[in-house]
Design an enzyme around this catalytic site. Structure first.
Site, mmCIF file in Angstrom:
data_model
loop_
_atom_site.group_PDB
_atom_site.id
_atom_site.type_symbol
_atom_site.label_atom_id
_atom_site.label_comp_id
_atom_site.label_asym_id
_atom_site.label_seq_id
_atom_site.Cartn_x
_atom_site.Cartn_y
_atom_site.Cartn_z
ATOM 1 C CG HIS A 4 -1.855 -1.184 1.217
ATOM 2 N ND1 HIS A 4 -1.549 -2.325 1.931
ATOM 3 C CD2 HIS A 4 -3.012 -1.431 0.564
ATOM 4 C CE1 HIS A 4 -2.499 -3.224 1.735
ATOM 5 N NE2 HIS A 4 -3.388 -2.719 0.911
ATOM 6 N N GLY A 20 -6.091 11.748 8.851
ATOM 7 C CA GLY A 20 -6.931 10.783 8.146
ATOM 8 C C GLY A 20 -6.998 11.075 6.657
ATOM 9 N NE ARG A 24 -7.737 19.629 6.489
ATOM 10 C CZ ARG A 24 -8.676 19.947 7.364
ATOM 11 N NH1 ARG A 24 -8.640 19.412 8.559
ATOM 12 N NH2 ARG A 24 -9.616 20.788 7.044
ATOM 13 N NE ARG A 43 -5.377 -0.342 -2.664
ATOM 14 C CZ ARG A 43 -6.419 -1.156 -2.690
ATOM 15 N NH1 ARG A 43 -7.603 -0.747 -2.312
ATOM 16 N NH2 ARG A 43 -6.275 -2.396 -3.084
ATOM 17 N NE ARG A 87 -7.123 9.869 14.928
ATOM 18 C CZ ARG A 87 -7.814 10.514 13.987
ATOM 19 N NH1 ARG A 87 -7.262 10.747 12.796
ATOM 20 N NH2 ARG A 87 -9.046 10.935 14.205
ATOM 21 C CB ILE A 88 -2.702 15.562 13.314
ATOM 22 C CG1 ILE A 88 -2.116 15.140 11.967
ATOM 23 C CG2 ILE A 88 -1.570 15.913 14.257
ATOM 24 C CD1 ILE A 88 -1.240 16.215 11.320
ATOM 25 C CB SER A 90 -11.726 16.111 13.562
ATOM 26 O OG SER A 90 -12.224 15.096 12.727
ATOM 27 C CD GLU A 162 -28.336 2.941 13.115
ATOM 28 O OE1 GLU A 162 -29.316 2.922 13.876
ATOM 29 O OE2 GLU A 162 -28.283 3.638 12.089
ATOM 30 C CD GLU A 179 -9.796 8.460 17.411
ATOM 31 O OE1 GLU A 179 -10.142 7.347 17.873
ATOM 32 O OE2 GLU A 179 -8.807 8.603 16.692
ATOM 33 C CG MET A 180 -14.432 6.759 13.749
ATOM 34 S SD MET A 180 -15.395 6.816 12.229
ATOM 35 C CE MET A 180 -15.456 5.082 11.821
ATOM 36 C CD GLU A 181 -9.512 7.449 12.319
ATOM 37 O OE1 GLU A 181 -9.673 8.254 13.274
ATOM 38 O OE2 GLU A 181 -10.279 7.421 11.343
ATOM 39 C CB SER A 203 -14.430 18.589 14.132
ATOM 40 O OG SER A 203 -14.931 17.269 14.247
ATOM 41 C CG ASP A 204 -18.477 16.391 15.442
ATOM 42 O OD1 ASP A 204 -17.572 16.167 14.618
ATOM 43 O OD2 ASP A 204 -18.882 15.524 16.243
ATOM 44 N NE ARG A 217 -15.232 21.455 9.812
ATOM 45 C CZ ARG A 217 -15.693 20.318 10.339
ATOM 46 N NH1 ARG A 217 -14.978 19.233 10.299
ATOM 47 N NH2 ARG A 217 -16.878 20.270 10.887
#
Ligand code: HPA
Length: 235
Positions: A4, A20, A24, A43, A87-88, A90, A162, A179-181, A203-204, A217
């Protein structure tokens, strides 16, 4: 070259910043680094290497979510010998004391599951940040006058959630943001003896519904890049 990442071994620095979003990564590299060169575009996941105050730095997109980050971080660590990975990104705020625009330094990350989940079986492993990076980032953020929170975050597998009951439990247990990472980043860094940290802008906000206006942002993202660079190379 890996599956990759198209870079040559010497094209990736020991210090890697991981936004992410690949665009950016491009903006951060062009804005903050000298002698920047594109080192990966497989990719469309862009990676750039340059120098900051003479120190070699790579800024490489991670994609969204732990499975994507896991691919890049596995290859950056095992094939390119990355030592420091920050990691940088949001996150969504989860406490009333945390406001949109604030920075969260993730001391730990709770999660339902990571790509590493299978190896822990019934054990609830606690992924945590590298202390030297965390304390240097806290100093850097304080020096900029940015409202900063240090504590636990939640790495979710889903943006469109959900399971509001899980968020409720996270809020109830003092988790600062979602967040997700980060949980997979911290787990991989621990496995291979590397240093990792997640620097996050709110960010929210899950409790207030407030969101960072798009014109803010870029500035918030720039602050995170500076905090990450100063944490990686403290004066
Ligand atoms: N959920 C998951 N990831 C996020 C969020 C969120 O609300 N905000 C920013 N990243």
């Amino acid at each position: 070259m890996t599956i990759h990442i198209g870079a040559k071994a010497e094209d990736i620095a020991e210090t890697v910043l991981l936004p992410g979003d690949p665009y950016r990564a491009k903006w951060a590299a062009e804005t903050f680094l000298d002698d920047v060169r594109l080192v990966n575009e497989v990719r469309g996941m862009l990676g750039f290497t340059g120098t900051w105050k003479g120190n070699p730095v790579t800024i490489h997109g991670s994609g969204m979510g732990m499975p994507s980050l896991s691919i890049y971080v596995n290859e950056l660590i095992k094939d390119y010998n990355a030592q420091t990975l920050i990691r940088i990104g949001s996150c969504g705020g989860m406490q009333n004391s945390v406001k949109v625009r604030d920075v969260i330094l993730a001391m730990t990350s709770s999660t339902l599951s990571t790509p590493s989940r299978g190896i822990f079986k019934e054990l609830q492993y606690a992924p945590c940040a590298d202390w030297s990076l965390l304390s240097a980032a806290a100093d850097a953020a304080k020096g900029k006058g940015i409202e900063t929170h240090v504590g636990g975050i939640y790495s979710s597998d889903v943006f469109y959630d959900e399971r509001p009951d899980l968020n409720e439990q996270m809020v109830r247990h003092g988790i600062l943001g979602v967040e997700m990472e980060a949980a997979e980043l911290y787990t991989l860094a621990a496995r291979y003896g590397r240093r990792a940290l997640a620097v996050l802008t709110v960010s929210d906000h899950l409790l207030t519904g407030e969101a960072l206006p798009s014109e803010d942002r870029e500035r918030s993202f720039g602050d995170m890049v500076e905090i990450a660079l100063e944490a990686a190379f403290p004066q």
